[in-house]
Design an enzyme around this catalytic site. Structure first.
Site, PDB file in Angstrom:
ATOM      1  CG  ASP A  71      22.747  96.901  80.601  1.00 40.38           C
ATOM      2  OD1 ASP A  71      23.639  97.707  80.919  1.00 40.38           O
ATOM      3  OD2 ASP A  71      22.829  95.673  80.857  1.00 40.38           O
ATOM      4  CG  ASP A 481      27.935  93.210  86.361  1.00 43.16           C
ATOM      5  OD1 ASP A 481      27.268  92.703  87.263  1.00 43.16           O
ATOM      6  OD2 ASP A 481      27.425  93.732  85.363  1.00 43.16           O
TER       7      ASP A 481
END
Length: 888
Positions: A71, A481
């Protein structure tokens, strides 16, 4: 465990870093710039994965040719010989940073050398540029680009649907692209060189994740989301007649053309109330399979179905693996076995707890089996085993209660593909890695198939901060993350991310310059503390306490001797503490949200910056005073650092193109500043080992110098600069952090926003006379010793162990080598804080460079992951060289 993708650059980019004209600079006749790149080798500090893989594409004509899209981290090509991925978009530069977000890939089934990528990261204002279609005739080794008149959203909601880009399998000069934001369906008839909207396509989509979102992120119309050809309706050289298109519209999600796109109709009888995430056509079986969810994903989705459409008769059949009433997730990942018509698989992509689910049918969806099911709740029976020894951090250091397991099968599992030439190979993407198996058909015979990470070479972390201490591990990282890692060997995947606590995102970290064993990090966490400390160079951590009101990590600074810390957290003002943060006091004289750093010599001096003002504290962070200096950047897109070894020597980089922008230097703790006139723009600054004969440390920056964007090095205090990267190695946006290595001349660590931690080494071996600390001398240890061997984690077929080696003699060791024999033929897979070799059952572990010296009465620890079967007994004896050690 929900892991969201973080764009570290959003605030800086919104401030205009990448647009406009650089400020006028004073002329400097002595300034020198070398734009010819030094000969550098660029690699990743291995993490392997770390982010969402929403798409995997196999070529249908050539065996072993596959691609993956991420992404925010570019696209990759599979290398069968090494079982690794090769990055394909490292040439994307600073200005076009959005083109590292890949919304779709297409591999040409007529000419396998051709591959296409639809790129663009955001459809709202966060990405200042439009999307583009990249085309390559050499499998992604180089690209040509066609800019589009609209944006694409590789990191937008709905990015797991697709593929939006498709090549006609009969006439490969024809391509289709589904666009977001109401832009409709687009077509190229010249192999992607030019594009035009398909004017008669009847539906541009209408689904928005959250129409009330004023940022334009969740409120964007997700648009046209996939294109699928029925290759049986065409002949070589002639356009395929039947084309299916998926649209983000809960009531009208599938359209078809039977005349090569001349006319389009809504497919009659289709399900409603759902979005078709994927449409996969099995021409041999005569079915179009569709996976549906009530939401666009990749995080949300509460209900779903799977349907089969008979292309010859128009019959719709609900083939959902479970009843809709029993779903709490949507379906997305969808694939068929091209070698075995009727074999189809699907994923429950949004089943966050207790795990994702994968379903398999061998009779065209009439019946299904699950990858796992309950034997007796909460206990699970898995059809698979997982081996994460190559990426042991995928367990997250967790020890969950059933029915959860560690490692998880996955989450956000929107990509799932069976190799069209090999029924045994399947790959699927998750929010953290790319998994695969090479014995998939064991599923059908009642045996277990093995899932392993198939992700080496694919690096997808967003990097917020970097540190390279003068001793200990060469690299500490703060990541989005997955928190961050301590790398003792850049070529190996660390065993675990930072834990205790495990921040979802680490925003800042620092070490004590003269006591590098003391490390601090801060970050974001849904619940729990936002700060952690280490006293062993980041190997182990303990949580500190939060001051009242803290909601995010912010920035943190450690005193040069580790005696105190200053923290500028989210949600609260700047704070200071002595010791390890058991209590905090508010700093005065500095605004909330300031960026904080420490002087690297004076333990009582700290610095801050906020909105054009530089602040100094000389009392350990209790009070700050604003410098009278003017002319610094007005915004907060700034990074600054103090030089190790010299009190009050500070460098500051940053700014915006509509104001002050560049690189500044102060030698009096920020009282006054000199702007370097030979630097157009600069966004980061870092220091590394001085060059041979140089009296000042090497400077590194991500900057625009001489009108060229790149990574630059100066060995003469900024008087001259050399670009050390080249156009093939630009890595998109590199504005978050940079640091040199204080022990290896020429080595530089560069942050990226989605391509992980990049490090570069120069071919100039004589530059600094440096040696690589990861290449230790051969040890010759002697003396008494004691060993503690502890198995810290164990799973089916694998385990993790920690070993503590203590010097119980009277003399210091200047190197050590510990040997043992496994009693049950266990094998070591990966070692950290030591180098290991194994011959049969005999293992030898040697020190790495930074932990060679062990004083009498001290100890050193290392760990490893390994494999086992049957039993996993501990070794009975250990030897330090020829000396037997006491076993605790």
């Amino acid at each position: 465990m929900r892991r969201t993708r973080i764009l570290t650059a959003v605030l800086a980019l919104a401030a205009g870093l990448l647009a406009g004209t650089p400020p006028a600079l004073a002329a400097d006749s002595t300034a020198k710039v070398s734009l010819a790149a030094d000969t550098y080798t660029w690699k990743n500090a291995r993490i392997d994965g770390g982010g969402f893989v929403p798409g995997i594409v196999f070529n249908r004509k050539e065996k072993n040719l596959a691609y993956a899209r991420t992404d925010i981290g570019g696209a990759y090509r599979w290398q069968e010989s090494s079982k690794t991925w090769t990055p394909l978009l490292d040439s994307v530069g600073w200005t076009d940073w959005g083109h590292t977000g890949v919304v779709s890939l297409a591999s040409d089934a007529v000419d396998p050398n051709k591959v296409y990528a639809a790129v663009g990261t955001y459809t709202n204002s966060w990405d200042p540029g439009n999307g583009a279609v990249l085309r390559s005739s050499n499998r992604g080794a180089s690209w040509q680009k066609t800019d589009l008149p609209f944006k694409l959203g590789g990191n937008m909601p709905g990015r797991g649907m697709g593929e939006r880009l498709a090549v006609d399998p009969n006439k490969n000069s024809v391509l289709y692209l589904g666009a977001p934001s109401g832009k409709g369906l687009w077509r190229s008839t010249d192999s992607g060189v030019s594009w035009s909207q398909v004017a008669n396509f009847p539906n541009v989509g209408n689904y928005q994740q959250d129409p009330s979102d004023t940022s334009g992120y969740a409120s964007d119309n997700q648009g046209v989301v996939w294109v699928t050809f029925d290759e049986s309706t065409g002949t070589s050289g002639n356009a395929t007649k039947t084309v299916y298109v998926g649209v983000a519209d809960l009531q009208n999600s599938v359209y078809r053309s039977t005349d090569a796109g001349a006319t389009w109709t809504r497919l009659a009888g289709q399900p409603t109330g759902y979005l078709a995430h994927k449409g996969v056509l099995d021409a041999a079986g005569g079915y179009l399979y569709l996976s549906y969810s009530d939401k666009g994903g990749p995080y949300d989705g509460g209900k779903g179905q799977v349907w089969r459409y008979a292309t010859a008769t128009g019959t719709w059949t609900n083939i959902s693996p479970v009843a809709e009433a029993d779903t709490y997730y949507g379906f997305s990942g969808l694939t068929v076995d091209r070698q075995k018509p009727g074999t189809v698989m699907a994923t429950a992509y949004s089943s966050w707890w207790p795990d994702t689910q994968i379903f398999r049918s061998t009779d065209s969806g009439a019946t299904w089996t699950k990858a796992w099911d309950y034997s007796s709740y909460p206990n699970r029976a898995n059809r698979y085993t997982m081996d994460v020894s190559s990426s042991p951090w995928l367990t997250w250091g967790a020890n969950p209660s059933p029915p959860e397991q560690a490692p998880k099968l996955g989450w956000m599992t929107e990509s799932l593909e069976i190799d069209p030439f090999n029924s045994n190979r399947m790959m699927y993407g998750t929010g953290a890695t790319l998994y695969g198996t090479e014995n998939l058909t064991n599923w059908d015979s009642g045996g277990q198939f093995t899932i392993k990470p198939m992700v080496q070479g694919l690096e997808e972390t967003a990097v917020n901060d970097l540190a390279s201490p003068p001793s200990g591990a060469p690299l500490l990282s703060a990541l989005g993350d997955i928190g961050g890692f301590r790398h003792t060997d850049l070529t190996k995947v660390p065993s675990m991310m930072f834990t205790s606590p495990n921040f979802t995102t680490t925003t800042s970290l620092d070490f004590a310059e003269t006591n590098p064993n003391t490390v601090v990090r801060v970050g974001d966490l849904d619940s729990g503390p936002h700060i952690a400390f280490s006293t062993d160079n980041g190997a182990n951590w303990f949580a500190g306490s939060d001051p009242s009101g803290v909601s995010g990590g912010g920035t943190v600074a450690a005193a040069s001797d580790g005696s105190r810390f200053v923290w500028s957290p989210g949600g609260a003002g700047v704070q200071y503490t002595t010791g390890f943060g058991s209590s905090w006091s508010a700093s005065s004289g500095i605004p909330a949200g300031a960026i904080v750093e420490s002087d690297r010599v004076d333990p009582r001096t700290f610095y801050g910056f906020k909105s054009g003002k530089f602040y100094v504290s000389t009392d350990g962070g209790a009070t700050f005073t604003a410098s009278a200096a003017t002319g610094l950047p007005a915004g907060d897109s700034v990074r600054f650092k103090a030089l190790p070894g010299v009190k009050g020597d500070v460098w500051l980089a940053g700014g915006a193109s509509d104001g002050a922008y560049g690189l500044w230097h102060s030698t009096n703790a920020g009282t006054s500043w000199t702007k370097l006139s030979n630097v157009d723009q600069a966004d980061t600054i870092g220091f590394g080992k001085a060059a041979a004969g140089a009296s000042y440390q090497t400077l590194y920056t991500s900057a625009k110098i001489g009108g060229v964007r790149g990574i630059f090095r100066s060995t003469d205090k900024g008087a001259s600069w050399t670009r050390i990267n080249d156009d093939a190695h630009q890595f998109g946006w590199t504005g978050a952090a940079i640091t040199g290595d204080p022990r290896v001349y020429g080595r530089v660590y560069v942050s990226t926003n989605g391509r992980g931690v990049i490090y570069g080494d120069t071919s100039d071996t004589g530059g600094g006379g440096g040696t690589d600390p990861t290449d230790p001398p051969d040890p010759t240890p002697t003396g008494a010793c004691a060993v503690t061997y502890k198995i810290t984690n164990q799973w089916s077929g694998g385990f993790q162990a920690d070993v503590q080696l203590s010097n119980t003699g009277s003399s210091a060791w200047t190197g050590w080598s510990l040997g043992w024999t496994f009693p049950n033929a266990q094998t070591v897979s990966q070692t950290w804080n030591a180098e290991s070799t194994q011959s049969g059952s005999t293992v030898t572990a040697k020190n790495v460079g930074w932990n060679a010296n062990v004083a009498a009465g001290s100890s050193v620890s290392f760990g490893f992951t390994g494999s086992w079967s049957g039993t996993n007994a501990k070794p009975a004896a250990f030897k330090l060289g020829d000396q037997a050690c006491t076993v605790a």
